[in-house]
Design a protein around this motif. Structure first.
Motif, PDB file in Angstrom:
ATOM      1  N   UNK A   1       4.432   0.159  -0.899  1.00 20.07           N
ATOM      2  CA  UNK A   1       5.767   0.476  -0.395  1.00 20.07           C
ATOM      3  C   UNK A   1       5.901   1.942  -0.020  1.00 20.07           C
ATOM      4  N   UNK A   2       5.276   2.815  -0.790  1.00 16.45           N
ATOM      5  CA  UNK A   2       5.305   4.242  -0.455  1.00 16.45           C
ATOM      6  C   UNK A   2       4.597   4.543   0.853  1.00 16.45           C
ATOM      7  N   UNK A   3       3.475   3.890   1.078  1.00 19.17           N
ATOM      8  CA  UNK A   3       2.775   4.071   2.353  1.00 19.17           C
ATOM      9  C   UNK A   3       3.595   3.520   3.507  1.00 19.17           C
ATOM     10  N   UNK A   4       4.250   2.397   3.251  1.00 16.50           N
ATOM     11  CA  UNK A   4       5.051   1.785   4.293  1.00 16.50           C
ATOM     12  C   UNK A   4       6.292   2.616   4.603  1.00 16.50           C
TER      13      UNK A   4
ATOM     14  N   UNK B   1       9.247  -4.934   6.142  1.00 13.92           N
ATOM     15  CA  UNK B   1       8.067  -4.652   5.330  1.00 13.92           C
ATOM     16  C   UNK B   1       8.364  -4.707   3.842  1.00 13.92           C
ATOM     17  N   UNK B   2       9.493  -4.105   3.432  1.00  9.75           N
ATOM     18  CA  UNK B   2       9.872  -4.158   2.019  1.00  9.75           C
ATOM     19  C   UNK B   2      10.134  -5.591   1.583  1.00  9.75           C
TER      20      UNK B   2
ATOM     21  N   UNK C   1       9.657   7.793   8.304  1.00  8.80           N
ATOM     22  CA  UNK C   1       9.810   9.246   8.247  1.00  8.80           C
ATOM     23  C   UNK C   1       9.052   9.919   9.391  1.00  8.80           C
ATOM     24  N   UNK C   2       7.886   9.391   9.731  1.00 12.17           N
ATOM     25  CA  UNK C   2       7.137   9.920  10.867  1.00 12.17           C
ATOM     26  C   UNK C   2       7.900   9.674  12.158  1.00 12.17           C
TER      27      UNK C   2
ATOM     28  N   UNK D   1       0.575  -1.640  -7.482  1.00 10.47           N
ATOM     29  CA  UNK D   1       0.151  -1.899  -6.108  1.00 10.47           C
ATOM     30  C   UNK D   1       1.341  -2.024  -5.171  1.00 10.47           C
ATOM     31  N   UNK D   2       2.405  -2.677  -5.648  1.00  9.17           N
ATOM     32  CA  UNK D   2       3.603  -2.842  -4.822  1.00  9.17           C
ATOM     33  C   UNK D   2       4.228  -1.487  -4.509  1.00  9.17           C
ATOM     34  N   UNK D   3       4.357  -0.634  -5.518  1.00 12.09           N
ATOM     35  CA  UNK D   3       4.973   0.673  -5.294  1.00 12.09           C
ATOM     36  C   UNK D   3       4.105   1.568  -4.417  1.00 12.09           C
ATOM     37  N   UNK D   4       2.796   1.496  -4.576  1.00 10.67           N
ATOM     38  CA  UNK D   4       1.894   2.280  -3.741  1.00 10.67           C
ATOM     39  C   UNK D   4       1.985   1.826  -2.284  1.00 10.67           C
TER      40      UNK D   4
END
Length: 94
Positions: A61-64, A31-32, A69-70, A56-59
C-alpha cells in the motif's frame, strides 16, 4: 501576443491536470480496495499468516500510495511552470 490564446493554454492545462489528478485518485482508491480485499482473503485462507500478510499489505500500500504523490508533483509543475505557455511565448518572441 494574443492574451486569449494564452488564457486558453492555461485553462486547457488546468482541465487536463484536473482529469489526471482524478484518474490518479481513482486508481489509488481502486488499488487500496484490491489490496485490502486480497489481504482479507489471505487471512481467511490462512489465519496464522496474519502478521506477515499485514506487513506485506502495508508495504504494498505504501508503494501504491507513491504513485498519486508523483502525479501530484508533475501536475503542480504543469500548473506553476507551464511548459506549453513558455513554448508559446518563445514561439511568438515575447
Amino acid at each position: 501576443m494574443d492574451p486569449q490564446l494564452l488564457a486558453g493554454i492555461y485553462s486547457s492545462t488546468a482541465i487536463v491536470v484536473g482529469i489526471v489528478l482524478a484518474a490518479a485518485a481513482f486508481g489509488s482508491a481502486l488499488g487500496w480496495a484490491l489490496i485490502c480485499s486480497k489481504f482479507l482473503e489471505g487471512i481467511t485462507r490462512q489465519p496464522e499468516m496474519r502478521a506477515q500478510l499485514t506487513g506485506q499489505m502495508l508495504f504494498t500500500g505504501g508503494l501504491m500510495e507513491a504513485f498519486p504523490m508523483i502525479v501530484l508533483g508533475i501536475s503542480m509543475w504543469f500548473i506553476f511552470a507551464n511548459p506549453f505557455a513558455s513554448a508559446f511565448q518563445a514561439a511568438i518572441g515575447g
